[in-house]
Design a protein around this motif. Structure first.
Motif, PDB file in Angstrom:
ATOM      1  N   ARG A   1     -28.152 -41.287  14.749  1.00 39.91           N
ATOM      2  CA  ARG A   1     -28.665 -42.248  15.719  1.00 39.91           C
ATOM      3  C   ARG A   1     -29.695 -43.203  15.098  1.00 39.91           C
ATOM      4  N   GLN A   2     -30.564 -42.658  14.253  1.00 41.94           N
ATOM      5  CA  GLN A   2     -31.660 -43.459  13.694  1.00 41.94           C
ATOM      6  C   GLN A   2     -31.273 -44.277  12.474  1.00 41.94           C
ATOM      7  N   LEU A   3     -30.155 -43.917  11.823  1.00 40.03           N
ATOM      8  CA  LEU A   3     -29.713 -44.647  10.622  1.00 40.03           C
ATOM      9  C   LEU A   3     -28.305 -45.182  10.898  1.00 40.03           C
TER      10      LEU A   3
ATOM     11  N   GLU B   1     -34.313 -36.456  -4.932  1.00 40.17           N
ATOM     12  CA  GLU B   1     -33.868 -37.719  -4.327  1.00 40.17           C
ATOM     13  C   GLU B   1     -33.846 -37.536  -2.823  1.00 40.17           C
ATOM     14  N   ILE B   2     -34.637 -38.343  -2.132  1.00 41.28           N
ATOM     15  CA  ILE B   2     -34.635 -38.306  -0.674  1.00 41.28           C
ATOM     16  C   ILE B   2     -33.441 -39.123  -0.182  1.00 41.28           C
ATOM     17  N   ALA B   3     -32.556 -38.468   0.568  1.00 42.63           N
ATOM     18  CA  ALA B   3     -31.354 -39.146   1.050  1.00 42.63           C
ATOM     19  C   ALA B   3     -31.602 -39.765   2.429  1.00 42.63           C
ATOM     20  N   PHE B   4     -32.140 -38.972   3.350  1.00 41.91           N
ATOM     21  CA  PHE B   4     -32.362 -39.439   4.729  1.00 41.91           C
ATOM     22  C   PHE B   4     -33.715 -38.940   5.229  1.00 41.91           C
TER      23      PHE B   4
ATOM     24  N   ALA C   1     -35.876 -39.270   9.085  1.00 42.72           N
ATOM     25  CA  ALA C   1     -35.990 -39.850  10.429  1.00 42.72           C
ATOM     26  C   ALA C   1     -36.687 -38.891  11.389  1.00 42.72           C
ATOM     27  N   ILE C   2     -37.310 -39.499  12.395  1.00 38.46           N
ATOM     28  CA  ILE C   2     -37.917 -38.798  13.525  1.00 38.46           C
ATOM     29  C   ILE C   2     -37.160 -39.283  14.760  1.00 38.46           C
ATOM     30  N   THR C   3     -36.894 -38.392  15.689  1.00 37.24           N
ATOM     31  CA  THR C   3     -36.146 -38.766  16.890  1.00 37.24           C
ATOM     32  C   THR C   3     -36.850 -39.913  17.637  1.00 37.24           C
TER      33      THR C   3
ATOM     34  N   GLY D   1     -43.936 -38.211  11.131  1.00 38.82           N
ATOM     35  CA  GLY D   1     -43.345 -38.643   9.859  1.00 38.82           C
ATOM     36  C   GLY D   1     -44.277 -38.394   8.682  1.00 38.82           C
ATOM     37  N   THR D   2     -45.571 -38.609   8.893  1.00 41.01           N
ATOM     38  CA  THR D   2     -46.561 -38.380   7.834  1.00 41.01           C
ATOM     39  C   THR D   2     -46.717 -36.893   7.560  1.00 41.01           C
ATOM     40  N   ARG D   3     -46.821 -36.087   8.606  1.00 38.73           N
ATOM     41  CA  ARG D   3     -46.982 -34.642   8.402  1.00 38.73           C
ATOM     42  C   ARG D   3     -45.750 -34.042   7.735  1.00 38.73           C
TER      43      ARG D   3
ATOM     44  N   LEU E   1     -37.670 -39.824  -5.726  1.00 36.75           N
ATOM     45  CA  LEU E   1     -37.108 -41.175  -5.726  1.00 36.75           C
ATOM     46  C   LEU E   1     -36.351 -41.323  -4.424  1.00 36.75           C
ATOM     47  N   THR E   2     -36.334 -42.530  -3.893  1.00 38.16           N
ATOM     48  CA  THR E   2     -35.540 -42.781  -2.683  1.00 38.16           C
ATOM     49  C   THR E   2     -35.143 -44.242  -2.616  1.00 38.16           C
ATOM     50  N   TYR E   3     -33.998 -44.495  -2.031  1.00 41.27           N
ATOM     51  CA  TYR E   3     -33.624 -45.867  -1.686  1.00 41.27           C
ATOM     52  C   TYR E   3     -34.064 -46.068  -0.241  1.00 41.27           C
ATOM     53  N   ALA E   4     -35.143 -46.812  -0.071  1.00 32.62           N
ATOM     54  CA  ALA E   4     -35.684 -47.026   1.274  1.00 32.62           C
ATOM     55  C   ALA E   4     -35.001 -48.213   1.942  1.00 32.62           C
TER      56      ALA E   4
ATOM     57  N   VAL F   1     -39.759 -49.497   4.297  1.00 36.07           N
ATOM     58  CA  VAL F   1     -40.609 -49.631   3.098  1.00 36.07           C
ATOM     59  C   VAL F   1     -42.078 -49.434   3.473  1.00 36.07           C
ATOM     60  N   GLY F   2     -42.479 -49.973   4.624  1.00 39.56           N
ATOM     61  CA  GLY F   2     -43.875 -49.852   5.079  1.00 39.56           C
ATOM     62  C   GLY F   2     -44.277 -48.397   5.287  1.00 39.56           C
ATOM     63  N   TYR F   3     -43.376 -47.630   5.875  1.00 40.42           N
ATOM     64  CA  TYR F   3     -43.636 -46.193   6.063  1.00 40.42           C
ATOM     65  C   TYR F   3     -43.798 -45.510   4.710  1.00 40.42           C
ATOM     66  N   PHE F   4     -42.889 -45.777   3.766  1.00 41.52           N
ATOM     67  CA  PHE F   4     -42.966 -45.113   2.456  1.00 41.52           C
ATOM     68  C   PHE F   4     -44.232 -45.533   1.704  1.00 41.52           C
ATOM     69  N   ILE F   5     -44.624 -46.801   1.808  1.00 43.59           N
ATOM     70  CA  ILE F   5     -45.869 -47.238   1.150  1.00 43.59           C
ATOM     71  C   ILE F   5     -47.044 -46.457   1.723  1.00 43.59           C
ATOM     72  N   LYS F   6     -47.072 -46.262   3.053  1.00 45.98           N
ATOM     73  CA  LYS F   6     -48.163 -45.483   3.663  1.00 45.98           C
ATOM     74  C   LYS F   6     -48.153 -44.036   3.195  1.00 45.98           C
ATOM     75  N   GLN F   7     -47.004 -43.542   2.741  1.00 51.38           N
ATOM     76  CA  GLN F   7     -46.919 -42.164   2.217  1.00 51.38           C
ATOM     77  C   GLN F   7     -47.184 -42.127   0.710  1.00 51.38           C
ATOM     78  N   GLY F   8     -47.581 -43.271   0.128  1.00 52.93           N
ATOM     79  CA  GLY F   8     -47.944 -43.292  -1.287  1.00 52.93           C
ATOM     80  C   GLY F   8     -46.813 -43.654  -2.234  1.00 52.93           C
TER      81      GLY F   8
END
Ligand code: ACO
Length: 162
Positions: free
Chosen positions: A27-29, A73-76, A78-80, A89-91, A110-113, A118-125
């Motif tokens: 649903r989310q992707l 490698e992070i594939a997917f 998502a949060i409902t 998502g952060t926790r 590594l992940t293909y965001a 991208v904004g979420y991943f940047i906030k996760q470092g």
């Protein structure tokens, strides 16, 4: 609230949670083919860190640990829908970092965001700059034009969870 990491190990409860997570990803992707999502979530070489509340899956991250190369490698991810932007998502990512370091022995992700994540991943470092030596990941993850390659270097000592 529980953060649990499982592969498809044939245990009924784990399968039920993995199917719930697969439905959240579908649903989310919406740009990801559903068969591809099912294949990776149910693949025995992938693991999924899941947020479980009242025995229901709220979200998760499916990844493949390449233990010989010490990266995942992070594939997917998502949060409902009705539980987004509440901090899950952060926790979730913090639990994944801790598990990947302490259980899998990984040093990097590594992940293909997706562009909009991208904004979420940047906030996760995570960074768009890749410092992880190409020899360690080349040939393990495929090139994919549907996203931006990002990396995270796992801190060797930081306590990521309490
Ligand atoms: N873009 C920019 N910033 C974001 C985004 C986004 N898409 N989503 C969340 N953030 C920010 C939040 O505002 C928050 O910022 P703050 O700390 O300054 O308040 C921070 O990131 C963390 O927010 P959380 O509440 O922890 O994030 P959430 O629980 O919503 O989970 C997630 C983030 C997984 C991206 C979720 O919103 C989601 O499922 N989105 C739809 C699916 C998706 O895009 N998944 C990633 C695709 S890429 C891939 O799977 C490899």
């Amino acid at each position: 609230l529980r953060f649990l990491c499982y592969a498809n190990d044939g245990i009924d409860q784990h399968m039920i949670w993995l199917i719930g997570l697969k439905n959240i990803f579908a649903r989310q992707l919406p740009n990801m083919p559903k068969e591809y999502i099912v294949r990776l979530v149910m693949d025995r070489s992938h693991k999924s860190m899941m947020v479980i509340r009242h025995n229901n899956v709220v979200g998760g991250i499916t990844y493949r640990p390449y233990t010989s190369q010490k990266f995942g490698e992070i594939a997917f991810c998502a949060i409902t829908g009705d539980e987004q932007v509440k901090g899950y998502g952060t926790r979730l990512m913090n639990h994944l970092k801790q598990h990947a370091r302490d259980v899998d022995g990984l040093t990097h992700f590594l992940t293909y965001a997706d562009n909009n994540a991208v904004g979420y991943f940047i906030k996760q470092g995570f960074t768009k700059e890749i410092t992880f030596e190409k020899e360690r990941w080349h040939g393990y993850i495929k090139d994919y034009d549907g996203g931006i390659l990002m990396e995270y270097k796992i801190d060797p000592k930081l306590p990521y969870t309490d």
